[in-house]
Design a protein around this motif. Structure first.
Motif, PDB file in Angstrom:
ATOM      1  N   UNK A 129     -33.368 -24.264  35.801  1.00 41.81           N
ATOM      2  CA  UNK A 129     -32.200 -24.852  36.452  1.00 41.81           C
ATOM      3  C   UNK A 129     -30.893 -24.526  35.744  1.00 41.81           C
ATOM      4  N   UNK A 130     -30.971 -24.303  34.434  1.00 42.33           N
ATOM      5  CA  UNK A 130     -29.755 -24.098  33.641  1.00 42.33           C
ATOM      6  C   UNK A 130     -29.738 -22.711  33.004  1.00 42.33           C
ATOM      7  N   UNK A 131     -28.512 -22.230  32.761  1.00 44.07           N
ATOM      8  CA  UNK A 131     -28.312 -20.931  32.129  1.00 44.07           C
ATOM      9  C   UNK A 131     -28.387 -21.112  30.609  1.00 44.07           C
ATOM     10  N   UNK A 132     -29.579 -20.959  30.051  1.00 42.31           N
ATOM     11  CA  UNK A 132     -29.814 -21.242  28.642  1.00 42.31           C
ATOM     12  C   UNK A 132     -30.162 -19.961  27.885  1.00 42.31           C
ATOM     13  N   UNK A 133     -29.422 -19.738  26.808  1.00 37.95           N
ATOM     14  CA  UNK A 133     -29.729 -18.652  25.868  1.00 37.95           C
ATOM     15  C   UNK A 133     -30.281 -19.288  24.597  1.00 37.95           C
ATOM     16  N   UNK A 134     -31.414 -18.809  24.137  1.00 36.98           N
ATOM     17  CA  UNK A 134     -32.006 -19.331  22.916  1.00 36.98           C
ATOM     18  C   UNK A 134     -31.931 -18.296  21.806  1.00 36.98           C
ATOM     19  N   UNK A 135     -31.468 -18.745  20.637  1.00 33.21           N
ATOM     20  CA  UNK A 135     -31.408 -17.855  19.482  1.00 33.21           C
ATOM     21  C   UNK A 135     -31.699 -18.635  18.210  1.00 33.21           C
ATOM     22  N   UNK A 136     -32.017 -17.920  17.159  1.00 30.93           N
ATOM     23  CA  UNK A 136     -32.351 -18.561  15.901  1.00 30.93           C
ATOM     24  C   UNK A 136     -31.162 -19.357  15.367  1.00 30.93           C
ATOM     25  N   UNK A 137     -31.465 -20.510  14.803  1.00 30.31           N
ATOM     26  CA  UNK A 137     -30.402 -21.349  14.249  1.00 30.31           C
ATOM     27  C   UNK A 137     -29.788 -20.734  13.006  1.00 30.31           C
ATOM     28  N   UNK A 138     -30.600 -19.998  12.231  1.00 28.13           N
ATOM     29  CA  UNK A 138     -30.140 -19.390  10.980  1.00 28.13           C
ATOM     30  C   UNK A 138     -29.572 -20.465  10.053  1.00 28.13           C
ATOM     31  N   UNK A 139     -30.376 -21.536   9.880  1.00 24.40           N
ATOM     32  CA  UNK A 139     -30.010 -22.673   9.029  1.00 24.40           C
ATOM     33  C   UNK A 139     -28.671 -23.297   9.455  1.00 24.40           C
ATOM     34  N   UNK A 140     -28.442 -23.287  10.769  1.00 24.18           N
ATOM     35  CA  UNK A 140     -27.248 -23.935  11.309  1.00 24.18           C
ATOM     36  C   UNK A 140     -26.023 -23.048  11.401  1.00 24.18           C
TER      37      UNK A 140
END
Length: 300
Positions: A215-226
């Motif tokens: 339903x949503x336009x979501x890109x997921x990527x590593x947080x890289x410790x924030x």
């Protein structure tokens, strides 16, 4: 009467010096669009002394505080206005212990009224985040020592946060929602209540967001410790610092109210001149809140 603007407490006391002035302020806002009787709904009536309104149809006499969050305030309207002023204009608000000492009222009385103010600070859900939105989860109380990743400690309060950024990656608006766990089911409400389907959403690699991609336009990527969510984690640190400054325990039953208060202030940081007035308007338009509506546990 002019609406109050600004954050100067001396000007505030000068313009609203007593209970009578505060009641006049409430009356002007409450009936600015005309009178409607809370008993029969008719609009024919007249204003009486003491800032009350008399309905010609059913003869009900309505006070300026009736059917609002100021209903049955027993410690005086000026003190109530001062608490609203402190909560809305300060950057971190004041605990109910401090409020009680400052205005010579019981801590429990101060806490109860502050819950009313927080009720008025709830989001209307009318203006969803629509640009670049970063989403992540966190726990109140900090990370568990010796562990990384999501905390599953039942004693910790879990939450999900959504931060909207402008083109310069400056923080525009923030919403925080209390959750029971990190499942897709628990993460869904903050999307439905606060995020537009048109928004460009960025999250970390947590699998709980996968079902929401339909339903949503979501890109997921590593947080890289924030480091890839720098602005979001700054807001989380600010929220945690504020909660840690509260001298006693905030229960899980009331944590959402504190999140609402935090978000209300941060979302109106560009409109501080009228934030007190807007809070009073919300308290007038909201329905009364009674003790039975608030789960009474140890809290401030």
């Amino acid at each position: 009467m002019e609406i109050f603007e600004g954050q100067n407490i001396l000007n505030f006391i000068k313009e609203l010096p007593n209970d009578e002035a505060c009641k006049a302020y409430l009356a002007k806002i409450k009936w600015q669009d005309g009178f409607a009787c809370m008993k029969c709904g008719h609009s024919k009536g007249c204003e009486k002394s003491g800032y009350n309104y008399h309905c010609y149809t059913c003869h009900h006499v309505e006070s300026a505080t009736a059917n609002t969050l100021f209903h049955k305030v027993k410690f005086g309207l000026q003190k109530a206005f001062c608490i609203v002023f402190e909560m809305s204009t300060s950057s971190k608000s004041v605990s109910s212990i401090q409020m009680g000492k400052r205005f010579n009222i019981r801590q429990g009385t101060a806490w109860y009224f502050m819950q009313k103010v927080r009720k008025a600070m709830e989001s209307s859900q009318k203006y969803p985040l629509s640009e670049l939105v970063h989403v992540d989860e966190f726990t109140v109380g900090g990370k568990e020592e010796g562990k990384q990743g999501r905390s599953y400690d039942s004693k910790k309060k879990k939450a999900v946060i959504a931060v909207e950024l402008n083109k310069k990656h400056q923080i525009k608006r923030v919403y925080v929602k209390s959750i029971n766990d990190y499942s897709a089911k628990s993460l869904t409400p903050i999307f439905e209540e606060h995020i537009s389907e048109k928004a460009q959403i960025v999250t970390d690699k947590w699998r709980g967001y996968e079902p929401l991609k339909e339903k949503y336009n979501i890109e997921q990527k590593l947080s890289n410790q924030g480091k890839n969510f720098k602005e979001l984690h700054i807001v989380i640190m600010q929220l945690k610092s504020w909660l840690r400054a509260i001298p006693t325990h905030v229960s899980k039953w009331h944590i959402q109210a504190y999140f609402d208060e935090f978000c209300f202030r941060i979302n109106r940081s560009q409109f501080k001149q009228r934030i007190f007035h807007k809070t009073i308007e919300r308290m007038i338009n909201a329905k009364p809140l009674y003790h039975k509506n608030i789960k009474q546990t140890l809290s401030v």
